[in-house]
Design an enzyme around this catalytic site. Sequence first.
Site, PDB file in Angstrom:
ATOM      1  N   ARG A 161     -74.835  17.587 -56.947  1.00  0.00           N
ATOM      2  CA  ARG A 161     -75.170  17.742 -55.526  1.00  0.00           C
ATOM      3  C   ARG A 161     -75.261  16.387 -54.830  1.00  0.00           C
ATOM      4  O   ARG A 161     -74.992  16.258 -53.643  1.00  0.00           O
ATOM      5  CB  ARG A 161     -76.487  18.493 -55.351  1.00  0.00           C
ATOM      6  N   TYR A 210     -68.108  22.983 -27.971  1.00  0.00           N
ATOM      7  CA  TYR A 210     -67.743  24.025 -28.925  1.00  0.00           C
ATOM      8  C   TYR A 210     -68.811  25.117 -28.983  1.00  0.00           C
ATOM      9  O   TYR A 210     -70.005  24.825 -29.026  1.00  0.00           O
ATOM     10  CB  TYR A 210     -67.533  23.385 -30.302  1.00  0.00           C
ATOM     11  N   ASP A 220     -68.813  13.987 -31.187  1.00  0.00           N
ATOM     12  CA  ASP A 220     -67.911  14.876 -31.917  1.00  0.00           C
ATOM     13  C   ASP A 220     -66.488  14.412 -31.616  1.00  0.00           C
ATOM     14  O   ASP A 220     -65.989  14.574 -30.496  1.00  0.00           O
ATOM     15  CB  ASP A 220     -68.140  16.317 -31.460  1.00  0.00           C
ATOM     16  N   LYS A 256     -60.344  20.543 -39.416  1.00  0.00           N
ATOM     17  CA  LYS A 256     -59.291  20.464 -38.415  1.00  0.00           C
ATOM     18  C   LYS A 256     -58.268  19.374 -38.766  1.00  0.00           C
ATOM     19  O   LYS A 256     -57.592  19.469 -39.777  1.00  0.00           O
ATOM     20  CB  LYS A 256     -59.924  20.241 -37.039  1.00  0.00           C
TER      21      LYS A 256
END
Length: 379
Positions: free
Chosen positions: A46, A98, A170, A195
């Site tokens: 992790r 968004y 962003d 993306k």
Amino acid sequence: MKFDTKAVHAGVDPDPSTGAIMTPIFQTSTYVQQSPGNNKGYEYGRVQNPTKFALQNSIAALENAAHGLVFGSGLAAIDAVLKLLKPGDEVITSNDLYGGTYRIFTQVFENFGIKFHFVGMGNVSNIENYINDNTRLVWLETPTNPMMNIVDVRKAATITKKHKLILAVDNTFASPALQNPIDLGADIVMHSVTKYLGGHSDVVMGALAMNDEPLYKRLAFIQNSCGAVAGPQDCFLVLRGIKTLHLRMQRHCENGEKVARYLSNHPKVDKVYWPGFESHPNHSIAKAQMKGFGGMISFTFNEDDMQQSFKVLERLKVFAVAESLGGVESLANHPATMTHGAVPRKDRMEIGLLDSLIRLSVGIEDAEDLIADLEQAIG
């Protein structure tokens, strides 16, 4: 090192055990220790993974940042940033962003006592009108999703530095190939790696990049404590995708311009939102802070008729009707019912996100085929 070279090489070294030119997929949950604490820097999957570390270094290099972190999704990355805050803190953000970001702001973190101000940022000086003693974070997108508005990052950074606030940007729509907010003064850059960075519609991932080491350590602690990590196979796929980022973005930009100019001359199309037009609001800012105008386009019809948009979307053959963006294939999206369904209609209308608005992610196919597809679908 120039960007194109960094895209191919940054963060990636031959594997020391074999000489493999591609970073191996270290598919392991834990690491053997010779004795407690004698672990060569690796304890648990992790926290540490060589494939993940290579990707984090690559993304940091592409954004001209010192540190990178990758997460299980873009929203997981946003979640980590918001966990820097405490009840009573306030955030200033865009009124055009968004839908998933709007949802996590209003339906998750508002419940924990965080207050959000949704502000038009065409004139970024508006930020100052909302700053008070409780303000901690300014969150912005540029270009925005889906209205393609441009925010002056450098001017926003001047304001946030003056008031000792964190500025997070962003950068998903631009990608580091076209824009580097760290160079413009941002403290944190966020990507939906799903993306353009991944680029092949086969990975869900998010990322943060920053220079400030104490901020990096706080975010790394939050990630480790809350567990929003990315897996090694997904990291491998993104490392592979990044190697062609510069080439893909060049084609996205070329095709995006051709499609945008076609739509702007179509008799049935009302408005086309693409920052490459000289008439686009803040076009001069986009020209100054971006290296290209990208492959994201939104447009509306002469009549704001949702059913007309649905019919056009249903007739598309090359463009696929789907959520997401930034893959090699072209996608068409209806934000009002898909990506921005969580935004109240009244708020959508105020920023121009009409029921008829269609958002395109223009891929890397032949532009003539894409235009022909739109021609037959729009009629």
